[in-house]
Design a protein around this motif. Structure first.
Motif, PDB file in Angstrom:
ATOM      1  N   SER A  38       0.932  -1.229  -0.038  1.00 39.49           N
ATOM      2  CA  SER A  38       0.087  -0.170  -0.256  1.00 39.49           C
ATOM      3  C   SER A  38       0.853   1.285   0.097  1.00 39.49           C
ATOM      4  CB  SER A  38      -0.948  -0.030   1.253  1.00 39.49           C
ATOM      5  OG  SER A  38      -1.881  -1.008   1.212  1.00 39.49           O
ATOM      6  N   ALA A  40       1.873   5.446   0.395  1.00 36.42           N
ATOM      7  CA  ALA A  40       1.726   6.488   1.200  1.00 36.42           C
ATOM      8  C   ALA A  40       2.652   7.420   0.615  1.00 36.42           C
ATOM      9  CB  ALA A  40       2.172   6.394   2.641  1.00 36.42           C
ATOM     10  N   THR A  84      -0.361   5.176  -4.429  1.00 36.86           N
ATOM     11  CA  THR A  84      -1.640   4.438  -3.712  1.00 36.86           C
ATOM     12  C   THR A  84      -0.923   2.924  -3.632  1.00 36.86           C
ATOM     13  OG1 THR A  84      -2.281   3.723  -6.093  1.00 36.86           O
ATOM     14  CG2 THR A  84      -3.474   5.525  -4.874  1.00 36.86           C
ATOM     15  N   PHE A 187       7.314   7.654   1.391  1.00 36.31           N
ATOM     16  CA  PHE A 187       6.746   7.944   2.581  1.00 36.31           C
ATOM     17  C   PHE A 187       6.806   9.368   2.944  1.00 36.31           C
ATOM     18  CE2 PHE A 187       7.304   3.206   2.514  1.00 36.31           C
ATOM     19  CZ  PHE A 187       6.013   2.829   3.046  1.00 36.31           C
ATOM     20  N   ARG A 189       5.237  13.354   3.555  1.00 35.64           N
ATOM     21  CA  ARG A 189       4.066  13.763   3.782  1.00 35.64           C
ATOM     22  C   ARG A 189       3.791  14.679   2.735  1.00 35.64           C
ATOM     23  NH1 ARG A 189       3.067  15.231  10.147  1.00 35.64           N
ATOM     24  NH2 ARG A 189       3.942  12.872  10.783  1.00 35.64           N
TER      25      ARG A 189
END
Length: 190
Positions: A38, A40, A84, A187, A189
């Motif tokens: 998954s 991020a 995704t 990963f 933000r």
């Protein structure tokens, strides 16, 4: 080009914590490397300054779609597309969101990008004035010539150049011309 692919692969593996820091063999970890994970984070795509100038001069307005974001960046535009999922086998990164380009009644949207480092291509779903084309290869992944803008350079495929020219009634886009620069950040933000 192989060096550019290696740089992106190492960046992806480092960011996901998959570069070994011990001498443990890969077989000790089982089939972990072939699974899909998954996502991020995001991939940032910076439009090449010359392309951005061409687009704005021609009155073409870019806009982010479905979770993507866009903002001014170093005199051009940077868009971020949410990751995704990614798969280490085949070195693939999947995204949601996209970008639309509009001038008057002419519009084209490019969305749901898949980076396939194994093939050195970025595909996406194309829809708009030229019709709903579906998923096609949009960009070829090349070695960057602007590390300040991205880890790799994205050049247009003949399909993408033709769709852009047909949509906006121009002859400004050509196969192998630099469109922008990409940096996957699995990963980070948003």
């Amino acid at each position: 080009m192989k060096r550019a692919l290696a740089v992106v692969a190492v960046a992806l593996m480092t960011a996901t914590g998959l570069v070994a820091t011990t001498t443990t063999s890969a077989s000790a970890h089982g089939n972990h490397h072939s699974r899909s994970h998954s996502g991020a984070g995001y991939t940032q795509v910076v439009v090449a300054p010359a392309v951005y100038d061409l687009v704005t001069t021609a009155g073409i307005t870019p806009a982010p779609l479905a979770g993507a974001t866009a903002a001014p960046f170093k005199g051009t535009l940077a868009a971020r597309f949410p990751i995704t999922a990614y798969r280490l086998r085949g070195l693939q990164i999947r995204h949601r969101g996209g970008i639309s380009l509009t001038a008057g009644s002419a519009t084209i949207s490019l969305s749901n990008f898949n980076i396939d480092l194994g093939r050195g291509r970025v595909s996406g779903v194309v829809a708009g004035s030229p019709g709903d084309v579906g998923r096609v290869d949009l960009f070829k992944i090349r070695r960057t010539d602007r590390a300040d803008l991205g880890l790799v350079r994205l050049t247009l495929t003949s399909t993408a150049a033709g769709a852009l020219n047909a949509t906006f009634g121009v002859n400004a886009f050509a196969e192998n011309a630099t469109f922008g620069y990409a940096t996957p950040r699995p990963f980070a933000r948003r």
